[in-house]
Design a protein around this motif. Structure first.
Motif, mmCIF file in Angstrom:
data_model
loop_
_atom_site.group_PDB
_atom_site.id
_atom_site.type_symbol
_atom_site.label_atom_id
_atom_site.label_comp_id
_atom_site.label_asym_id
_atom_site.label_seq_id
_atom_site.Cartn_x
_atom_site.Cartn_y
_atom_site.Cartn_z
ATOM 1 N N LYS A 39 0.830 -1.213 0.000
ATOM 2 C CA LYS A 39 0.000 0.000 0.000
ATOM 3 C C LYS A 39 0.869 1.270 0.000
ATOM 4 C CE LYS A 39 -3.855 -2.366 2.258
ATOM 5 N NZ LYS A 39 -4.226 -2.951 0.972
ATOM 6 N N GLN A 40 1.744 1.324 -0.990
ATOM 7 C CA GLN A 40 2.577 2.507 -1.202
ATOM 8 C C GLN A 40 2.245 3.091 -2.579
ATOM 9 O OE1 GLN A 40 6.847 2.198 0.112
ATOM 10 N NE2 GLN A 40 6.351 0.026 0.319
ATOM 11 N N PRO A 41 1.109 3.817 -2.676
ATOM 12 C CA PRO A 41 0.662 4.286 -3.997
ATOM 13 C C PRO A 41 1.661 5.200 -4.703
ATOM 14 C CG PRO A 41 -0.621 5.293 -2.223
ATOM 15 C CD PRO A 41 0.183 4.206 -1.607
ATOM 16 N N GLU A 42 2.435 5.968 -3.945
ATOM 17 C CA GLU A 42 3.418 6.849 -4.592
ATOM 18 C C GLU A 42 4.475 6.036 -5.324
ATOM 19 O OE1 GLU A 42 5.071 9.647 -1.895
ATOM 20 O OE2 GLU A 42 3.184 10.691 -1.542
ATOM 21 N N GLN A 43 5.026 5.014 -4.628
ATOM 22 C CA GLN A 43 6.026 4.162 -5.261
ATOM 23 C C GLN A 43 5.404 3.345 -6.390
ATOM 24 O OE1 GLN A 43 9.254 4.116 -4.731
ATOM 25 N NE2 GLN A 43 9.118 5.663 -3.128
ATOM 26 N N SER A 44 4.204 2.840 -6.145
ATOM 27 C CA SER A 44 3.502 2.056 -7.153
ATOM 28 C C SER A 44 3.255 2.882 -8.410
ATOM 29 C CB SER A 44 2.173 1.562 -6.579
ATOM 30 O OG SER A 44 1.415 0.913 -7.558
#
Length: 406
Positions: free
Chosen positions: A246-251
């Motif tokens: 749940k790391q949308p920025e990295q994803s």
């Protein structure tokens, strides 16, 4: 008087019972504390298969070595036959004897045998045997680390053996040493293989942070060598890892890189699915930064239009559902209704009756939000007709229609 006599008799009986217990206890010898059974791989009893005493440190001659190898291979076959016959206890007794003697053929031969028997022990749910083998592997590893030179082949065998007995921590430790050794030798192929093994180990045990670090190294390596297919595979793996954590920025960072690659290669099938995932990342980030909502809308729209272009109507429907939910969450009811009409077409073209039924339900709910009750009734009525075909959820649609009738 009676009560006093009763109390006196009870006290006397208790005293006699206590004295009797103490007498019995005193007559018994103290029992030794329970001990774990000794590791059968560490038994040092002389074995007739050995050509000489274990205390004789002189290495085996080629003839002695060949004879011992043949005898140990025979023991392995005997153990396998016993296991096949259902005699598990005797099978592992024989295997343990084989393993004790394998060490006289060198550490590598012993580790390879430990790995083989460890696989059997794990598959047979023999946890105690797995523990014996793991302890012996740890002893060999400790001894190997004390040497001045690195035995790469032995380390690789140790890593594989730890994998067989499901000891991820020890396996990662060994493969990290392997990685350092192959890098020192500038063996690029071995470096990549080792990194892959480490990455899979981290993923297998849900250590996503360590897995991400490993796959970032692999991606950088593939990128520097222009290995496009490998780079895509590592980017896909990283996107999965960052989604799980749940790391949308990295994803989002990784998925945007993937999107560029798919666009360059005109890989529209992968691009459609990816755009939907990118939209979800933007939607998550928009909770803290509402200005990113437009990017979420844009990517959901691109996802469904690309899928529609490819006539992949199920996938188009999935993206439309995301788009409609986002419209409704923002109070954009008219836009949600328009997208729902397109969703109906997608479900019709996909011949998805369940999806079509749910789309009519969704349209009915949107009309309720608009207080357009006649249109809501029409939508629920169409939903009911499909529900009757499917023999599913008829009661729900009837209830919705009855509420509107009142």
């Amino acid at each position: 008087m009676l009560r006093r006599l009763s109390v006196t008799m009870t006290a006397t009986a208790t005293f006699c019972l206590l004295c009797s217990s103490l007498t019995i206890a005193a007559s018994k010898k103290p029992q030794p504390p329970d001990k774990f059974p000794p590791n059968p791989l560490e038994i040092t009893t002389p074995d007739p298969l050995l050509p000489r005493s274990p205390k004789d440190k002189q290495p085996l001659t080629p003839q002695e070595r060949q004879k011992l190898e043949a005898a140990l291979d025979d023991l392995n076959q005997q153990a396998a036959a016993k296991l096949q016959a259902g005699d598990k206890i005797t099978a592992f007794d024989i295997w343990n004897r084989e393993l004790r003697l394998r060490r006289f053929l060198g550490s590598l031969a012993e580790v390879q045998a430990l790995s083989r028997v460890g696989t059997v022990a794990w598959n047979q749910n023999e946890s105690q045997q797995v523990q014996y083998i793991t302890q012996r592997l740890q002893a060999i590893q400790k001894e190997a680390q004390s040497q001045k030179t690195t035995d790469l082949q032995l380390l690789q065998a140790l890593g594989l053996a730890y994998l067989e007995v499901r000891s991820p921590k020890e396996a990662v430790e060994v493969y990290t040493q392997v990685l350092a050794a192959v890098r020192q030798r500038k063996d690029s192929a071995a470096e990549v293989d080792t990194l892959k093994t480490i990455g899979e180990l981290h993923l297998g045990w849900f250590d996503y942070a360590s897995a991400a670090s490993t796959y970032e190294q692999l991606r950088a390596f593939a990128s520097s060598r222009g290995e496009r297919l490998n780079e895509i595979a590592y980017l896909q793996q990283l996107a999965y890892i960052y989604e799980q954590t749940k790391q949308p920025e990295q994803s989002l960072k990784i998925r945007n890189q993937l999107a560029e690659v798919y666009q360059q290669e005109n890989n529209l099938i992968q691009l459609s699915t990816l755009k939907q995932a990118i939209g979800s990342d933007y939607e998550s980030l928009a909770r803290k930064n509402p200005s990113l909502l437009q990017e979420a809308f844009k990517n959901y729209q691109e996802a469904y239009t690309t899928a529609w272009q490819l006539e992949q109507y199920v996938r188009a429907g999935e993206a439309l559902q995301k788009l409609i939910a986002l419209y409704r969450s923002q109070g954009q009811v008219e836009e949600a209704l328009q997208a729902s009409q397109i969703l109906l077409q997608a479900q019709e073209r996909a011949a998805n009756l369940y999806g079509l039924m749910n789309a009519y339900d969704q349209i009915g709910q949107i009309h309720l939000e608009r207080k357009d009750y006649p249109q809501a009734r029409v939508a629920f009525q169409k939903g009911l007709e499909i529900a009757q075909q499917l023999n599913y959820d008829e009661l729900y649609f009837n209830e919705q229609i009855q509420k509107l009738s009142k």
